[in-house]
Design an enzyme around this catalytic site. Structure first.
Site, mmCIF file in Angstrom:
data_model
loop_
_atom_site.group_PDB
_atom_site.id
_atom_site.type_symbol
_atom_site.label_atom_id
_atom_site.label_comp_id
_atom_site.label_asym_id
_atom_site.label_seq_id
_atom_site.Cartn_x
_atom_site.Cartn_y
_atom_site.Cartn_z
ATOM 1 N N GLU A 1 0.803 -1.214 0.000
ATOM 2 C CA GLU A 1 0.000 0.000 0.000
ATOM 3 C C GLU A 1 0.846 1.279 0.000
ATOM 4 O O GLU A 1 0.506 2.249 -0.667
ATOM 5 C CB GLU A 1 -0.931 0.006 1.216
ATOM 6 C CG GLU A 1 -2.081 -0.982 1.143
ATOM 7 C CD GLU A 1 -3.196 -0.501 0.232
ATOM 8 O OE1 GLU A 1 -3.205 0.679 -0.152
ATOM 9 O OE2 GLU A 1 -4.067 -1.323 -0.112
ATOM 10 N N ASP B 1 -2.724 8.083 -1.730
ATOM 11 C CA ASP B 1 -3.872 8.002 -2.629
ATOM 12 C C ASP B 1 -4.537 9.365 -2.786
ATOM 13 O O ASP B 1 -5.750 9.525 -2.582
ATOM 14 C CB ASP B 1 -4.879 6.963 -2.105
ATOM 15 C CG ASP B 1 -5.973 6.626 -3.115
ATOM 16 O OD1 ASP B 1 -5.787 6.972 -4.298
ATOM 17 O OD2 ASP B 1 -6.998 6.047 -2.714
#
Length: 603
Positions: free
Chosen positions: A481, A494
């Site tokens: 991630e 993100d």
């Protein structure tokens, strides 16, 4: 005896009614609430069982190098005694019977934080692990507020065979001041909460107070503190005198448990067991069948809680006039655990820079003399043990030693992890590091992130232990991630939508632990999300084998359970069309890495 007694001999140093120590106090900026009461006390303070019961779990990793013990008490309630030392009194382990007032553990210290006992209480009506996702406390649904139970619990030294007990009555809504003299103008020594109990020493006449200018006061005691309280606000009752029994305590001759039988004979039925240091009422002395050592024949008929039976007298010491028998040095056995692959260094001091006195091999058994705080060692821990082996003494890092605990069985998902089918990273994912696609690319990216994973490995282990998932999978998700935090900007990734090393998306969840992207609060929240996906995938595909369910949960962590449709095609539609395969390949690599023995399951 009271339903519960206070777990310390004296009051904690700070008020457990006020934040951050109080039940329900804000955590993680308000996203979570405190699930227990924190009772501050010096490191090493003795912790007593609040009631009779059975240890149902522990000791196990709880929080940043501390441990926890779960006891189901005879009234049905479950108490988690958290943030305690790994070294427990002899015989305190899963399945052991404990008595009210028996010492079951010691307060631990986390780095520079205040040493404390973190105490949680449960009604005992729920199922599964105590730490669960699904509510603001992140705990099982039968969690209860322990504050009123602690307030009402007398201290063990205030409980005597005769005298009077007072209980703060309904006239008090906030707190009853206990003063240095029987005057409303005298200094307040301490305060009793509504429902709290105390020992009433004597009745005196003092200054007047409302209502109606009353002047009757009580001299009271609680937890070693004494003072005067207005009598109007206390309900007082006699403590019955018991003269026909003596108190007994299981002595140091018992290494595991003492059998209590239906008759004074070693051939009779075992009714129940008592662990070392358990207490009981001795009802009478009888002559019975012979037992070792030396074919002795003296037995005691005893009572423990609601149970009665016969126990060999050699293994019970009588406590006369409230005095305990002479103490015997209480050492416990330690064993070098599975996290050590070569040798465990035992040093002259609790420091990795001190001289190595001798080494221990995996599986070696030795005496543990005490647990101490020392210098930080691998995985950010500071807990050390003073040990003795073949006449030599020294200090060993506690994380590599098992004490008073059975070998941990491999969990369901740890057993499944090596068998998860994976093709590794796709060309898109491997291209991040200019690598060719495949399992080797996943391993190389995991290796690149290794130093960052090691720095918070213990945090992964703590969260994994609470939710029953492999720590290696959590580390792998963090590697995938966020490269374990390396690509985050002020903790966010993100495009500012997801927080922390495991990237909890604010569009679907309320991120916790915002003070630090590697915080335990964040990693526990992410682990809870993963654990819930394990349940959902299994429910959706009840005929799937465990390796596919585990991989499916990883896929769901990225793209939702709806994307987990087939065993071979579940990665299609995930980021890079490889999320499950890449995460599982990294997890398998971490689970077997020589520098991450902390992740290895004992097989």
């Amino acid at each position: 005896m009271a339903e519960f007694i206070f777990p310390f001999r004296a009051p904690p140093s700070d008020n457990y009614h006020t934040p951050p120590r109080a039940f329900g106090a804000r955590r993680s900026g308000g996203e979570r609430k405190h699930a227990g009461c924190d009772l501050y006390a010096p490191e090493g303070t003795e912790i007593m069982a609040m009631a009779d019961g059975i240890v149902i779990k522990g000791p196990y990793d709880f929080y940043r190098g501390t441990y926890a013990l779960e006891v189901k008490h005879d009234n049905g309630m479950v108490i988690r005694y958290g943030e305690i030392k790994q070294r427990l009194p002899r015989g305190i382990q899963s399945g052991a019977r404990v008595s009210q007032g028996q010492i079951i553990g010691y307060v631990a210290k986390i780095g520079r934080l205040h040493p404390m006992l973190h105490l949680e209480m449960y009604q005992g009506t729920g199922n599964g692990r105590l730490t669960q996702s699904g509510n603001i406390y992140r705990r099982r649904a039968d969690l209860v507020n322990p504050t009123s139970y602690l307030d009402a619990a007398p201290f063990i030294d205030d409980i005597e065979l005769e005298g009077k007990q007072g209980k703060v009555n309904s006239h008090v809504t906030r707190g009853l001041n206990v003063r240095r003299e029987a005057l409303t103008t005298a200094d307040v020594v301490f305060t009793l909460s509504p429902g709290a109990t105390c020992r009433v020493l004597e009745e005196v006449i003092g200054g007047s107070y409302p209502p109606d200018n009353q002047n009757k006061w009580y001299k009271v005691q609680r937890g070693g503190q004494k003072g005067f309280a207005a009598a109007y606000y206390l309900n007082v009752e006699e403590i019955p005198v018991i003269t026909d029994t003596e108190k007994g305590r299981v002595n140091h001759h018992v290494a595991t448990v003492l059998n209590v039988r239906s008759q004074p004979s070693t051939s009779s039925t075992i009714l129940f067991e008592l662990s070392p240091r358990s207490t009981c009422q001795v009802l009478e002395e009888v002559i019975g069948g012979p037992y070792p050592p030396g074919n002795q024949t003296k037995w005691y008929r005893i009572k423990h809680g609601r149970q009665e039976g016969f126990a060999a007298a050699y293994y019970i010491d009588l406590e006369t006039n409230g005095e305990q028998p002479p103490s015997v040095e209480d050492t416990v056995e330690g064993r070098v655990n599975h996290r050590v692959t070569t040798v465990l260094n035992v040093r002259s001091q609790a420091s990795t820079s001190s001289t190595i006195e001798f080494t221990l091999s995996p599986g070696n058994v030795f005496k543990v003399l005490e647990q101490v705080s020392g210098d930080t060692y691998e995985f950010g821990r500071t807990d050390w043990l003073k040990v003795e082996y073949n006449g030599q003494q020294g200090f060993a890092a506690a994380y590599y030693v098992n004490i008073n605990e059975e070998s941990k069985p491999v969990t369901r998902w740890e057993r499944a992890l090596p068998d998860v089918p994976t093709t590794g990273a796709s060309a898109q994912t491997a291209g991040q590091d200019n690598l060719l696609p495949g399992i080797q690319a996943s391993r190389q990216m995991a290796e690149t992130d290794l130093s960052r994973v090691k720095a918070i490995a213990d945090t992964f282990c703590t969260a994994a232990s609470k939710f029953g998932v492999p720590a290696a999978v959590l580390a792998a998700i963090a590697s995938r991630e966020s490269r374990c935090g390396n690509v985050l900007l002020n903790g966010w990734g993100d495009n500012g939508n997801a927080f922390g090393v495991m990237q909890v998306d604010k569009r679907y969840h309320q991120p916790e632990g915002l003070t630090e992207p590697t915080s335990l609060e964040h990693i526990e929240q992410a682990t809870g999300i993963l654990a819930s996906y394990l349940e959902e995938v299994e429910k959706k595909h009840p005929d799937w084998e465990d390796p596919f369910i585990l991989k499916g949960a990883a896929v769901a962590y990225n793209s939702g359970v709806s994307n987990v449709r087939t065993k071979t095609g579940m990665d299609i539609g995930t980021t890079g069309n490889d999320y499950g395969s890449d995460v599982m390949a990294r997890a398998q690599y971490y689970a077997n890495h020589s520098q991450l023995s902390v992740f290895r399951a004992e097989r």
